[in-house]
Design an enzyme around this catalytic site. Structure first.
Site, PDB file in Angstrom:
ATOM      1  N   ARG A   1    -132.932  -3.864   9.370  1.00  0.00           N
ATOM      2  CA  ARG A   1    -133.294  -5.297   9.410  1.00  0.00           C
ATOM      3  C   ARG A   1    -134.789  -5.464   9.676  1.00  0.00           C
ATOM      4  O   ARG A   1    -135.443  -6.292   9.065  1.00  0.00           O
ATOM      5  CB  ARG A   1    -132.474  -6.018  10.496  1.00  0.00           C
TER       6      ARG A   1
ATOM      7  N   ARG B   1    -123.874  -8.291  19.064  1.00  0.00           N
ATOM      8  CA  ARG B   1    -123.708  -8.154  17.617  1.00  0.00           C
ATOM      9  C   ARG B   1    -123.771  -6.684  17.217  1.00  0.00           C
ATOM     10  O   ARG B   1    -124.630  -5.957  17.701  1.00  0.00           O
ATOM     11  CB  ARG B   1    -124.834  -8.920  16.907  1.00  0.00           C
TER      12      ARG B   1
ATOM     13  N   ARG C   1    -135.189 -15.619   2.131  1.00  0.00           N
ATOM     14  CA  ARG C   1    -135.750 -14.295   2.429  1.00  0.00           C
ATOM     15  C   ARG C   1    -136.232 -13.579   1.178  1.00  0.00           C
ATOM     16  O   ARG C   1    -136.735 -12.461   1.264  1.00  0.00           O
ATOM     17  CB  ARG C   1    -134.696 -13.399   3.097  1.00  0.00           C
TER      18      ARG C   1
ATOM     19  N   LYS D   1    -135.762 -17.405  16.190  1.00  0.00           N
ATOM     20  CA  LYS D   1    -135.436 -18.462  15.213  1.00  0.00           C
ATOM     21  C   LYS D   1    -134.236 -19.281  15.685  1.00  0.00           C
ATOM     22  O   LYS D   1    -134.280 -20.505  15.722  1.00  0.00           O
ATOM     23  CB  LYS D   1    -135.121 -17.852  13.827  1.00  0.00           C
TER      24      LYS D   1
ATOM     25  N   ARG E   1    -129.446  -8.924  23.839  1.00  0.00           N
ATOM     26  CA  ARG E   1    -128.938 -10.221  23.351  1.00  0.00           C
ATOM     27  C   ARG E   1    -127.414 -10.281  23.353  1.00  0.00           C
ATOM     28  O   ARG E   1    -126.732  -9.340  22.964  1.00  0.00           O
ATOM     29  CB  ARG E   1    -129.443 -10.475  21.937  1.00  0.00           C
TER      30      ARG E   1
HETATM   31  P1  AP5 Z   1    -132.792 -15.240  18.699  1.00  0.00           P
HETATM   32  O1  AP5 Z   1    -133.189 -16.670  18.795  1.00  0.00           O
HETATM   33  O2  AP5 Z   1    -131.350 -14.934  18.642  1.00  0.00           O
HETATM   34  O3  AP5 Z   1    -133.562 -14.506  17.510  1.00  0.00           O
HETATM   35  P2  AP5 Z   1    -133.448 -14.684  15.914  1.00  0.00           P
HETATM   36  O4  AP5 Z   1    -134.831 -14.835  15.390  1.00  0.00           O
HETATM   37  O5  AP5 Z   1    -132.472 -15.742  15.573  1.00  0.00           O
HETATM   38  O6  AP5 Z   1    -132.954 -13.234  15.506  1.00  0.00           O
HETATM   39  P3  AP5 Z   1    -131.741 -12.759  14.549  1.00  0.00           P
HETATM   40  O7  AP5 Z   1    -131.419 -11.369  14.961  1.00  0.00           O
HETATM   41  O8  AP5 Z   1    -130.629 -13.745  14.554  1.00  0.00           O
HETATM   42  O9  AP5 Z   1    -132.454 -12.770  13.156  1.00  0.00           O
HETATM   43  P4  AP5 Z   1    -132.017 -12.008  11.867  1.00  0.00           P
HETATM   44  O10 AP5 Z   1    -132.874 -12.677  10.894  1.00  0.00           O
HETATM   45  O11 AP5 Z   1    -132.134 -10.547  11.935  1.00  0.00           O
HETATM   46  O12 AP5 Z   1    -130.433 -12.240  11.792  1.00  0.00           O
HETATM   47  P5  AP5 Z   1    -129.560 -13.290  10.984  1.00  0.00           P
HETATM   48  O13 AP5 Z   1    -128.417 -13.645  11.817  1.00  0.00           O
HETATM   49  O14 AP5 Z   1    -130.406 -14.364  10.436  1.00  0.00           O
HETATM   50  O15 AP5 Z   1    -133.467 -14.489  19.967  1.00  0.00           O
HETATM   51  C1  AP5 Z   1    -133.245 -13.113  20.213  1.00  0.00           C
HETATM   52  C2  AP5 Z   1    -133.075 -12.845  21.735  1.00  0.00           C
HETATM   53  O16 AP5 Z   1    -134.316 -13.064  22.378  1.00  0.00           O
HETATM   54  C3  AP5 Z   1    -132.070 -13.766  22.433  1.00  0.00           C
HETATM   55  O17 AP5 Z   1    -131.384 -13.041  23.409  1.00  0.00           O
HETATM   56  C4  AP5 Z   1    -132.920 -14.862  23.088  1.00  0.00           C
HETATM   57  O18 AP5 Z   1    -132.330 -15.347  24.280  1.00  0.00           O
HETATM   58  C5  AP5 Z   1    -134.225 -14.106  23.360  1.00  0.00           C
HETATM   59  N1  AP5 Z   1    -135.413 -14.929  23.154  1.00  0.00           N
HETATM   60  C6  AP5 Z   1    -135.639 -15.820  22.154  1.00  0.00           C
HETATM   61  N2  AP5 Z   1    -136.876 -16.354  22.253  1.00  0.00           N
HETATM   62  C7  AP5 Z   1    -137.451 -15.763  23.335  1.00  0.00           C
HETATM   63  C8  AP5 Z   1    -138.742 -15.886  23.963  1.00  0.00           C
HETATM   64  N3  AP5 Z   1    -139.680 -16.725  23.491  1.00  0.00           N
HETATM   65  N4  AP5 Z   1    -138.982 -15.129  25.050  1.00  0.00           N
HETATM   66  C9  AP5 Z   1    -138.029 -14.277  25.540  1.00  0.00           C
HETATM   67  N5  AP5 Z   1    -136.803 -14.124  25.010  1.00  0.00           N
HETATM   68  C10 AP5 Z   1    -136.516 -14.854  23.903  1.00  0.00           C
HETATM   69  O19 AP5 Z   1    -129.062 -12.410   9.742  1.00  0.00           O
HETATM   70  C11 AP5 Z   1    -128.117 -11.384   9.942  1.00  0.00           C
HETATM   71  C12 AP5 Z   1    -127.799 -10.707   8.625  1.00  0.00           C
HETATM   72  O20 AP5 Z   1    -127.248 -11.672   7.690  1.00  0.00           O
HETATM   73  C13 AP5 Z   1    -128.996 -10.112   7.870  1.00  0.00           C
HETATM   74  O21 AP5 Z   1    -129.333  -8.827   8.347  1.00  0.00           O
HETATM   75  C14 AP5 Z   1    -128.455 -10.092   6.435  1.00  0.00           C
HETATM   76  O22 AP5 Z   1    -127.548  -9.032   6.270  1.00  0.00           O
HETATM   77  C15 AP5 Z   1    -127.682 -11.404   6.352  1.00  0.00           C
HETATM   78  N6  AP5 Z   1    -128.527 -12.516   5.907  1.00  0.00           N
HETATM   79  C16 AP5 Z   1    -128.835 -13.636   6.633  1.00  0.00           C
HETATM   80  N7  AP5 Z   1    -129.607 -14.459   5.939  1.00  0.00           N
HETATM   81  C17 AP5 Z   1    -129.801 -13.873   4.723  1.00  0.00           C
HETATM   82  C18 AP5 Z   1    -130.540 -14.243   3.580  1.00  0.00           C
HETATM   83  N8  AP5 Z   1    -131.243 -15.381   3.513  1.00  0.00           N
HETATM   84  N9  AP5 Z   1    -130.507 -13.404   2.494  1.00  0.00           N
HETATM   85  C19 AP5 Z   1    -129.781 -12.257   2.515  1.00  0.00           C
HETATM   86  N10 AP5 Z   1    -129.086 -11.844   3.609  1.00  0.00           N
HETATM   87  C20 AP5 Z   1    -129.089 -12.648   4.697  1.00  0.00           C
HETATM   88 MG    MG Z   2    -130.557 -15.786  14.650  1.00  0.00          MG
END
Ligand code: AP5
Ligand code: MG
Length: 222
Positions: free
Chosen positions: A171, A160, A88, A13, A127
């Protein structure tokens, strides 16, 4: 144009949103990044929400909704937003719909990036983020030119804390048991587009842009 990117942890994402927001000149809003920044800045919101993030649990809706809607109301969001990690839950969807309605907008597309679980684990395991601007790298899949240093701003890279152990497991469980149910909502509105997230970063980006261009073409000709 207002777009949602939906995907499990590691689905890509953030990677896709960063590139797409430039291509489409819409604002990238990542709820996870906003929480992490709030904690780094030691704001009351950041201090209050970090305990949920450390455990891999969802932050309560009341805190999440107001933080994201505030961003949508800012002038930088006038041309549209690319939401990454929000909504979410059903209350988050409902609050988003009401907010957009009041400013005469609505979600145009909800793009889901399915990726098999073993690939997700591989991606999250290596990552890395940069300290200064959260630019994303991967030790094997997207390595920086100089180990441990951001190509773009020279700051140090770090892993992270919620990318390992029990928080990571939580997660993934929360995504595949709770968040994934939101797909039905957007499917019912004919806004859901599924794009294979298990391709190269460039292939995923091209496929998303194709989908968006198709949508723009269709809406422009109506
Ligand atoms: P990356 O692009 O970083 O993946 P991502 O989908 O952004 O994954 P996240 O871990 O950030 O998602 P998340 O939803 O768990 O965390 P968030 O920060 O939103 O890619 C991952 C890796 O793969 C990278 O190294 C990249 O280089 C590589 N890659 C990418 N695409 C690739 C491809 N096609 N091929 C190969 N490699 C690739 O949320 C964190 C926390 O915040 C949650 O757990 C929760 O506690 C809180 N939170 C956030 N939003 C909410 C909400 N709406 N409601 C309640 N709590 C929330
Ligand atoms: Mg992310």
């Amino acid at each position: 144009m207002d777009i949602i990117l939906i995907g499990a942890p590691g689905a890509g994402k953030g990677t896709q949103a960063t590139m797409l927001s430039q291509a489409l000149t819409v604002r990238h809003i990542s709820s996870g990044d906003l929480f992490r920044k709030a904690f780094d800045d030691r704001t009351p919101l950041g201090l209050q929400t970090q305990k949920y993030i450390d455990l891999g649990e969802l932050v309560p809706d009341a805190l999440t909704v107001s933080m994201v809607l505030r961003c949508i109301e800012e002038p930088e969001s006038t041309h549209g937003v690319l939401l990454d990690g929000y909504p979410r839950t059903l209350p988050q969807i409902q609050a988003l719909d009401v907010e957009l309605q009041t400013i005469g907008r609505e979600i145009d597309l909800a793009i889901y990036l399915p990726v098999p679980q073993e690939e997700l684990l591989k991606r999250l395991d290596g990552r890395l983020f940069c300290q200064a601007h959260q630019h994303v790298y991967h030790t094997k899949l997207k390595p920086p030119k100089v180990s441990g240093v951001c190509d773009l701003d020279g700051s140090q890279l770090y892993q992270r804390a919620d990318d390992k152990g029990e928080p990571l497991r939580r997660r993934l469980v929360i995504f595949f048991t709770e968040t994934i149910q939101l797909l039905d909502y957007y499917k019912g509105q004919n806004k859901l587009r599924e794009i294979d997230g298990n391709q190269s970063i460039e292939q995923v980006q091209k496929a998303i842009l194709r989908e968006i261009n198709g949508y723009i073409g269709k809406t422009t000709h109506i």
